[in-house]
Design a protein around this motif. Structure first.
Motif, PDB file in Angstrom:
ATOM      1  N   VAL A  93       0.735  -1.186   0.250  1.00  0.00           N
ATOM      2  CA  VAL A  93      -0.040  -0.019   0.185  1.00  0.00           C
ATOM      3  C   VAL A  93       0.777   1.139   0.388  1.00  0.00           C
ATOM      4  O   VAL A  93       1.556   1.212   0.539  1.00  0.00           O
ATOM      5  CB  VAL A  93      -0.694  -0.235   1.151  1.00  0.00           C
ATOM      6  CG1 VAL A  93      -1.880   1.274   1.271  1.00  0.00           C
ATOM      7  CG2 VAL A  93      -1.785  -0.670   1.183  1.00  0.00           C
ATOM      8  N   TYR A  94       0.544   2.069  -1.184  1.00  0.00           N
ATOM      9  CA  TYR A  94       0.927   3.776  -1.090  1.00  0.00           C
ATOM     10  C   TYR A  94       0.220   4.413   0.274  1.00  0.00           C
ATOM     11  O   TYR A  94      -0.327   4.811  -0.004  1.00  0.00           O
ATOM     12  CB  TYR A  94       1.551   4.453  -2.449  1.00  0.00           C
ATOM     13  CG  TYR A  94       1.604   5.128  -1.638  1.00  0.00           C
ATOM     14  CD1 TYR A  94       3.360   5.038  -2.516  1.00  0.00           C
ATOM     15  CD2 TYR A  94       1.160   6.721  -2.416  1.00  0.00           C
ATOM     16  CE1 TYR A  94       4.239   6.541  -2.506  1.00  0.00           C
ATOM     17  CE2 TYR A  94       1.991   8.086  -2.279  1.00  0.00           C
ATOM     18  CZ  TYR A  94       3.779   7.745  -2.904  1.00  0.00           C
ATOM     19  OH  TYR A  94       4.206   9.103  -2.971  1.00  0.00           O
ATOM     20  N   VAL A  95       1.235   4.755   1.500  1.00  0.00           N
ATOM     21  CA  VAL A  95       0.473   5.395   2.352  1.00  0.00           C
ATOM     22  C   VAL A  95       0.941   6.487   2.600  1.00  0.00           C
ATOM     23  O   VAL A  95       2.408   7.060   2.307  1.00  0.00           O
ATOM     24  CB  VAL A  95       0.606   5.379   3.614  1.00  0.00           C
ATOM     25  CG1 VAL A  95       0.083   5.200   4.886  1.00  0.00           C
ATOM     26  CG2 VAL A  95       0.366   3.445   3.152  1.00  0.00           C
ATOM     27  N   ILE A  96      -0.230   7.550   1.980  1.00  0.00           N
ATOM     28  CA  ILE A  96       0.167   9.268   2.562  1.00  0.00           C
ATOM     29  C   ILE A  96      -0.015   9.800   3.738  1.00  0.00           C
ATOM     30  O   ILE A  96      -0.654   9.795   3.923  1.00  0.00           O
ATOM     31  CB  ILE A  96      -0.472  10.031   1.264  1.00  0.00           C
ATOM     32  CG1 ILE A  96      -0.157   9.324  -0.231  1.00  0.00           C
ATOM     33  CG2 ILE A  96       0.075  11.875   1.576  1.00  0.00           C
ATOM     34  CD1 ILE A  96      -1.092  10.101  -0.810  1.00  0.00           C
ATOM     35  N   PHE A  97       1.876  11.287   5.062  1.00  0.00           N
ATOM     36  CA  PHE A  97       1.075  10.863   5.681  1.00  0.00           C
ATOM     37  C   PHE A  97       1.167  12.578   5.276  1.00  0.00           C
ATOM     38  O   PHE A  97       1.658  12.981   5.076  1.00  0.00           O
ATOM     39  CB  PHE A  97       2.610  10.829   6.512  1.00  0.00           C
ATOM     40  CG  PHE A  97       2.880   9.327   6.717  1.00  0.00           C
ATOM     41  CD1 PHE A  97       2.157   8.116   7.974  1.00  0.00           C
ATOM     42  CD2 PHE A  97       3.545   8.480   5.449  1.00  0.00           C
ATOM     43  CE1 PHE A  97       2.550   7.183   8.043  1.00  0.00           C
ATOM     44  CE2 PHE A  97       3.611   7.370   5.737  1.00  0.00           C
ATOM     45  CZ  PHE A  97       3.144   6.851   7.165  1.00  0.00           C
ATOM     46  N   ASN A  98      -0.471  12.506   5.830  1.00  0.00           N
ATOM     47  CA  ASN A  98      -0.603  14.518   5.988  1.00  0.00           C
ATOM     48  C   ASN A  98      -0.256  15.463   7.431  1.00  0.00           C
ATOM     49  O   ASN A  98       0.116  16.072   6.848  1.00  0.00           O
ATOM     50  CB  ASN A  98      -2.200  14.375   5.453  1.00  0.00           C
ATOM     51  CG  ASN A  98      -2.605  14.336   4.171  1.00  0.00           C
ATOM     52  OD1 ASN A  98      -1.905  14.826   3.148  1.00  0.00           O
ATOM     53  ND2 ASN A  98      -3.991  13.062   3.821  1.00  0.00           N
ATOM     54  N   ASN A  99      -0.218  14.540   7.986  1.00  0.00           N
ATOM     55  CA  ASN A  99       0.124  14.913   9.491  1.00  0.00           C
ATOM     56  C   ASN A  99       1.355  13.316   9.837  1.00  0.00           C
ATOM     57  O   ASN A  99       1.269  12.343   9.242  1.00  0.00           O
ATOM     58  CB  ASN A  99      -0.918  14.659  10.082  1.00  0.00           C
ATOM     59  CG  ASN A  99      -1.717  15.522  10.112  1.00  0.00           C
ATOM     60  OD1 ASN A  99      -1.954  16.487   9.268  1.00  0.00           O
ATOM     61  ND2 ASN A  99      -2.916  15.016  10.614  1.00  0.00           N
ATOM     62  N   GLU A 100       1.619  13.822  11.122  1.00  0.00           N
ATOM     63  CA  GLU A 100       3.378  12.970  11.758  1.00  0.00           C
ATOM     64  C   GLU A 100       2.955  11.873  12.303  1.00  0.00           C
ATOM     65  O   GLU A 100       1.108  12.066  12.934  1.00  0.00           O
ATOM     66  CB  GLU A 100       4.123  13.937  12.424  1.00  0.00           C
ATOM     67  CG  GLU A 100       5.612  12.714  13.168  1.00  0.00           C
ATOM     68  CD  GLU A 100       6.376  13.666  13.690  1.00  0.00           C
ATOM     69  OE1 GLU A 100       6.996  13.222  14.955  1.00  0.00           O
ATOM     70  OE2 GLU A 100       6.303  15.373  13.402  1.00  0.00           O
TER      71      GLU A 100
END
Length: 153
Positions: A93-100
């Motif tokens: 899964v490509y995970v995007i971290f919008n926050n820490e």
């Protein structure tokens, strides 16, 4: 259908008998090159179609929990494949971290009847505006099918 086979042979023979030797060689080369070019294009289009068809067929039904969404996680591309020991037991899964984010992600796999058939925990850290692929290796006996449901909590 057998007559279809003889028609090209007849045309080539007729062509050969009406041309000089150099013209024949050049004509045959051009014909072979053109045939090879067309064949290559058809094979390329077919391969592209098969690839996209397989990708569409095996795109997993994957849900991200509301709690993780609230923490700023989001999914991009999702892939199901096999590791070296199992069959369709690897979730990428490509995970995007919008926050820490720092914590443990739990991926669960369910069969078509809703029965849990696999669970994997993965410690993850990500900075805000970071993104990367994560791999969840399920047990080799877990086989994720196209009708399986996957949840990450």
């Amino acid at each position: 259908m057998q007559n279809f086979f003889y028609l090209p042979l007849f045309i080539i023979t007729l062509y050969l008998s009406s041309c000089s030797t150099n013209e024949v060689k050049d004509g045959i080369k051009k014909g072979i090159n053109k045939s090879g070019d067309v064949t290559g294009q058809v094979i390329g289009e077919f391969s592209s179609g098969v690839s996209s068809g397989v990708e569409k067929t095996f795109e997993p039904n994957l849900e991200l929990s509301q709690a993780l969404q609230a923490k700023g996680l989001k999914f991009g591309k999702k892939i199901i494949s096999s590791d070296s020991l199992g069959s369709d037991n690897l979730l990428v899964v490509y995970v995007i971290f919008n926050n820490e984010f720092k914590g443990t992600l739990v991926a669960k796999a369910f069969d078509v009847k809703g029965q849990e058939m696999g669970r994997v925990k993965l410690a993850v850290e990500g900075k805000a505006d970071d993104a990367r692929f994560l791999e969840f290796h399920f047990d080799k006996r877990t086989n994720i099918d196209s009708d399986s449901k996957l949840v990450i909590e």
